[in-house]
Write an enzyme that holds these catalytic residues in place. Sequence first.
Site, PDB file in Angstrom:
ATOM      1  CE  LYS A  55      34.431  62.594  18.969  1.00 24.33           C
ATOM      2  NZ  LYS A  55      34.249  64.084  19.041  1.00 24.33           N
ATOM      3  CG  HIS A 116      44.001  62.836  18.310  1.00 24.58           C
ATOM      4  ND1 HIS A 116      43.532  62.887  19.600  1.00 24.58           N
ATOM      5  CD2 HIS A 116      43.090  63.517  17.544  1.00 24.58           C
ATOM      6  CE1 HIS A 116      42.392  63.582  19.622  1.00 24.58           C
ATOM      7  NE2 HIS A 116      42.109  63.966  18.398  1.00 24.58           N
ATOM      8  CB  SER A 146      32.560  58.956  20.471  1.00 25.02           C
ATOM      9  OG  SER A 146      32.665  60.356  20.390  1.00 25.02           O
TER      10      SER A 146
END
Length: 303
Positions: A55, A116, A146
């Site tokens: 995010k 990620h 988020s």
Amino acid sequence: MSLEKMNDLNLNESLVPETKEINGILLTKTIYNDWDKIWNFQAKPDDLLIATYAKSGTTWTQEIVDMIQNDGNVKKCQRANTFDRQPFIEWIMPPPFISGFDLAINMPSPRTLKTHLPVQLVPPSFWKQNSKIIYMARNAKDCLVSYYHFSRMNKFVPEPGTFEEYIDTFLNGRVLWGSWFDHVKGWWEAKDKHQILYLFYEDMKENPKREIQKILKFIEKDISEEILNKIIHHTSFDIMKDNPMANYTSMPISIMDHSISPFMRKGMTGDWKNHFTVAQNEKFDEYYKKKMAGTTLTFRTEI
């Protein structure tokens, strides 16, 4: 399995992800079970890896890069979903779903890939091959907000609980891919040792032209002013929010329920002010100061 067939599936509780740790980093059990395979992923010298904490502008960066690589050709950039065009290398899914890892290893070169993973868990072949990496970082408060809403709508991410509870979960790094603090600092420290372009979400919001020009220089690509302006327009939040090849609305509701919270929610800097109480903000700032002591890395929480 095609998305059409996936839409016919109903996820049961057994598919809600269990989590396991690798070197103290929380990951899904399916990633954990196939970790040796992921760790031994074979990068290539002409790979481009887009790395982010969750995010933090991942899809935005992916779309910008794809538009650059396709000279601003919107039709080409809508040839498939973001996750098919730029596979998520560690994302192992239970059958019958499609794994980003499998998409990546079957993709012809040159590949643009996504991760990620914190820097210490990136497959070592990326360093050996000297692959280029673009890292996008976002301020912790907006990232937390988020990630919280994303965790509410995405059934493959652990339940976030209340916002109050989630602040503690986030601060303690008990979310998928581990601590935001360690993630952004780890990549910051690595940027001078490898071919890493370190960008900031807030800078991209403030001046997309300047930041996209950094990407162009980094990947050694020349485009005209007209194409650059076209890319800025087509990768703006409002346009991407309505792009089904980028906004994840093609995912079945059993995986991502956009009625709870859209995948592309606000795309702004400073939304944390609409969520944090004064007490929560003070607590966060105190923790932040301790965790970020001694680093030259700084963030803006508003622009």
